[in-house]
Each structure stands twice: as C-alpha cells, then as structure tokens.
Scaffold this active site. Structure first.
Site, PDB file in Angstrom:
ATOM      1  N   ASP A 130       0.813  -1.210   0.000  1.00 13.43           N
ATOM      2  CA  ASP A 130       0.000   0.000   0.000  1.00 13.43           C
ATOM      3  C   ASP A 130       0.851   1.267   0.000  1.00 13.43           C
ATOM      4  O   ASP A 130       2.001   1.255   0.454  1.00 13.43           O
ATOM      5  CB  ASP A 130      -0.923   0.021   1.223  1.00 13.43           C
ATOM      6  CG  ASP A 130      -1.947  -1.092   1.178  1.00 13.43           C
ATOM      7  OD1 ASP A 130      -2.478  -1.370   0.090  1.00 13.43           O
ATOM      8  OD2 ASP A 130      -2.205  -1.684   2.238  1.00 13.43           O
ATOM      9  N   LYS A 131       0.261   2.348  -0.474  1.00 14.25           N
ATOM     10  CA  LYS A 131       0.953   3.634  -0.558  1.00 14.25           C
ATOM     11  C   LYS A 131       1.514   4.067   0.794  1.00 14.25           C
ATOM     12  O   LYS A 131       2.606   4.602   0.880  1.00 14.25           O
ATOM     13  CB  LYS A 131      -0.019   4.697  -1.103  1.00 14.25           C
ATOM     14  CG  LYS A 131       0.598   6.044  -1.328  1.00 14.25           C
ATOM     15  CD  LYS A 131      -0.408   7.014  -1.936  1.00 14.25           C
ATOM     16  CE  LYS A 131       0.245   8.365  -2.147  1.00 14.25           C
ATOM     17  NZ  LYS A 131      -0.672   9.337  -2.752  1.00 14.25           N
TER      18      LYS A 131
END
Length: 188
Positions: free
Chosen positions: A42-43
């Site tokens: 995930d970012k």
C-alpha cells in the site's frame, strides 16, 4: 533470462509504474523496462517490493496458494500483551473471514531509516513494535489484524518475502536478486 529486483518502496509511493505524480510511482525509482510488481504494498506502507519480468514468477510470489511467508515490522499504538499476540498467532476474524495463523512477537524498535513525514507522536499513548509474519496477502491485512486486536498500526514496513529481504537498501534503492534454486519459484 528472468530478472528479479528487490526494491525498498518508500512511504507514499504507489506500487505501480503509472497513474501518479512524479516521485509517487515506481517509475521514479526503477528505470528497468518490462518489470512489474509481484504483489502490492500500500501507498502508506514501506519496505520490500519484488519486481520481475517473468509472469509465472510474478504469480507464484503473489499467489496465496504458495503460502510464501511475508514478514512485517509493525509499529503499533499501545503495547500488546502476550494474550493479544496469541490472538494473532491463532488467526483473527476480519470482515472477509478468519485469517490464517501468524507468527507474532514483540520486538525492540528496529534500526530503520527515518520516515518522511515521521509517524505522529503522542506523549500520553505509548507505542511498540511487533514482528508479524503472514502467508496470506489480503488487502491491508496486517493493518486490519492489528486493529482487530485493539492496536492500530502507526508504521508498516515489509522486511522480508520468502528468503528475500530489504536489508541494506535505503528507501528508493533497488538491487537484482538471485532466483531461488528450489521450490515453486525455481527456474530450473
């Protein structure tokens, strides 16, 4: 010849080569043609991301069928008890069903790179670090697992996938990795 790259994905970077501003995608860090992420990160997570030009290897690394262990260093809000860690070890029930058992233990704060921006600090709420190893790869699974046992994740660093680690790589750095000689990922 198959190529496998280990990348230390920085915080706030998408696990894709397009679709973001400069410096927000993998294109700002890896200038190797025809490699693609084997799985996601995930970012708002950091650490090891594997990239390859081999579709079969990519599927084998990311497929839950092969149960490749993934180790995360997780900074959580609060200090989990042994009872809480045991819940993670047995598997917890999330909204999409129960997780497989995980390996979980409290660890000393790891010697990691600084994160930019830094994790929020609150004097009145202690934090701690947990080493958590899972063999699944559900969407935001580690964050959901720690929240389910009452300890929200503040920082999430994927340290290892199978035998590959991010050790020695600064955020944004990458290196080629040798392919495994045995197991479902072998290229014999």
């Amino acid at each position: 010849m198959t190529r496998l790259i280990l990348l230390n994905k920085p915080f706030n970077v998408l696990s894709q080569f397009s679709g973001g501003n400069p410096g927000e995608t993998l294109a700002g860090f890896v200038k190797v043609p025809e490699v693609y992420p084997a799985g996601r990160l995930d970012k708002d997570s950091e650490g090891l991301l594997l990239l390859t030009d081999d579709g079969r290897l990519q599927a084998e690394i990311s497929s839950p069928r092969f149960k490749l262990p993934k180790n995360y260093l997780v900074q959580v809000e609060g200090i989990p008890t042994e009872e809480t860690l045991q819940k993670l070890r047995k598997g917890v029930t999330l909204n999409d069903g129960p997780t497989l058992p995980a390996k979980a233990k409290l660890i000393d704060p790891p010697d990691l790179w600084d994160r930019n921006p830094p994790v929020r600090y609150r004097k009145s709420v202690p934090d701690s670090w947990v080493s958590l190893t899972i063999t699944e790869g559900r969407n935001r699974q580690v964050r959901r697992m720690t929240a389910a046992v009452g300890f929200p994740t503040l920082r999430l660093v994927r340290w290892q996938i199978g035998d590959w680690t991010v050790e020695g790589l600064a955020p944004g750095e990458w290196r080629d990795a040798p392919l495994p000689k045995t197991g479902p990922k072998s290229r014999a």
